[in-house]
Motif scaffolding. Sequence first.
Motif, PDB file in Angstrom:
ATOM      1  N   GLY A  27       0.703  -1.250  -0.135  1.00 33.77           N
ATOM      2  CA  GLY A  27       0.017  -0.089  -0.069  1.00 33.77           C
ATOM      3  C   GLY A  27       0.787   1.320  -0.150  1.00 33.77           C
ATOM      4  O   GLY A  27       0.380   2.157   0.579  1.00 33.77           O
ATOM      5  N   LYS A 148      -1.042  -8.761 -12.620  1.00 30.88           N
ATOM      6  CA  LYS A 148      -1.380  -9.240 -11.324  1.00 30.88           C
ATOM      7  C   LYS A 148      -0.199  -9.009 -10.262  1.00 30.88           C
ATOM      8  O   LYS A 148      -0.223  -9.684  -9.253  1.00 30.88           O
ATOM      9  CB  LYS A 148      -1.933 -10.670 -11.165  1.00 30.88           C
ATOM     10  N   ARG A 150       2.497  -7.520  -7.632  1.00 38.60           N
ATOM     11  CA  ARG A 150       2.416  -6.681  -6.534  1.00 38.60           C
ATOM     12  C   ARG A 150       3.284  -5.597  -6.604  1.00 38.60           C
ATOM     13  O   ARG A 150       2.943  -4.537  -5.919  1.00 38.60           O
ATOM     14  CB  ARG A 150       2.673  -7.564  -5.243  1.00 38.60           C
ATOM     15  N   GLU A 175      -4.889   3.228  -7.987  1.00 38.19           N
ATOM     16  CA  GLU A 175      -5.935   2.040  -7.569  1.00 38.19           C
ATOM     17  C   GLU A 175      -4.999   0.778  -7.070  1.00 38.19           C
ATOM     18  O   GLU A 175      -5.411   0.011  -6.315  1.00 38.19           O
ATOM     19  CB  GLU A 175      -6.673   1.678  -8.805  1.00 38.19           C
ATOM     20  N   HIS A 176      -4.012   0.614  -7.680  1.00 41.21           N
ATOM     21  CA  HIS A 176      -2.899  -0.359  -7.516  1.00 41.21           C
ATOM     22  C   HIS A 176      -2.632  -0.422  -5.907  1.00 41.21           C
ATOM     23  O   HIS A 176      -2.385  -1.310  -5.172  1.00 41.21           O
ATOM     24  CB  HIS A 176      -1.798  -0.498  -8.434  1.00 41.21           C
ATOM     25  N   ASP A 178      -3.781   1.433  -3.661  1.00 38.87           N
ATOM     26  CA  ASP A 178      -4.984   1.424  -2.529  1.00 38.87           C
ATOM     27  C   ASP A 178      -5.312   0.002  -2.510  1.00 38.87           C
ATOM     28  O   ASP A 178      -5.795  -0.520  -1.077  1.00 38.87           O
ATOM     29  CB  ASP A 178      -6.200   2.267  -2.992  1.00 38.87           C
ATOM     30  N   GLY A 179      -4.990  -0.902  -3.150  1.00 38.16           N
ATOM     31  CA  GLY A 179      -5.299  -2.365  -3.087  1.00 38.16           C
ATOM     32  C   GLY A 179      -4.547  -3.157  -2.398  1.00 38.16           C
ATOM     33  O   GLY A 179      -4.656  -4.432  -2.449  1.00 38.16           O
ATOM     34  N   GLY A 180      -3.534  -2.442  -1.868  1.00 41.23           N
ATOM     35  CA  GLY A 180      -2.380  -3.285  -1.157  1.00 41.23           C
ATOM     36  C   GLY A 180      -1.053  -3.523  -1.898  1.00 41.23           C
ATOM     37  O   GLY A 180      -0.056  -4.020  -1.524  1.00 41.23           O
ATOM     38  N   GLY A 181      -0.945  -3.005  -3.350  1.00 41.27           N
ATOM     39  CA  GLY A 181       0.170  -3.258  -4.055  1.00 41.27           C
ATOM     40  C   GLY A 181       1.399  -2.024  -3.743  1.00 41.27           C
ATOM     41  O   GLY A 181       0.977  -1.405  -2.917  1.00 41.27           O
TER      42      GLY A 181
END
Length: 205
Positions: A27, A148, A150, A175-176, A178-181
């Motif tokens: 994140g 996909k 990380r 978006e990446h 915020d999604g934990g990437g």
Amino acid sequence: MLEVAQLQCRRGDRRLFTNLNFRLDAGTLLHVRGRNGSGKTTLLRSLCGLFTPEAGEIRWRGESIRELGDEYRRDLLYFGHLNGIKSELTGIENLAIAATLDGDRVDETAIWDALARIGLEGFEDLPTRMLSQGQKKRVALARLVLSKARLWVLDEPFTALDVDAVALLQGLIAEHVDGGGMAVLTTHQEVPLTSGQVARLDLGN
């Protein structure tokens, strides 16, 4: 988690940086800054295993990336100065090959959707040699929609993009993250994404 410990890099007779340490957690967006020649691209290529540092270690989830090899590369997406697309192939074909090389299983519908999202609806099945430079860049950036991985490592991703594409790319990166990437990027352009609450690393100071 990405961890850099005591990293030291040299190009020719010139030492770019020494004793570089930082950690990147899920994140997190890291903005690498510095003047031309400060070692930004060298650092990013080192993070991808494309450049061998003079000293120090880069660890992914606690293990050396040199020992992890392909296991690390499956978690990594690198976007460098070159688009990495073949001019004789269409956007659909380029992305299908890229997804295979990245180890991502995607169907053709997802590829069409990715190109539409990146602003190339109606240009999907044209050979990329027929596209403008900005459109070619968009084809390459559509990998981000499909990826996909990380960890994203992006070297000057906003170059040659128009205002709409810059906004779209910022949205994809946000978006990446915020999604934990995780994302590491360099850019000479001041954009809202890098002027907000992000981690920063200054080279050459």
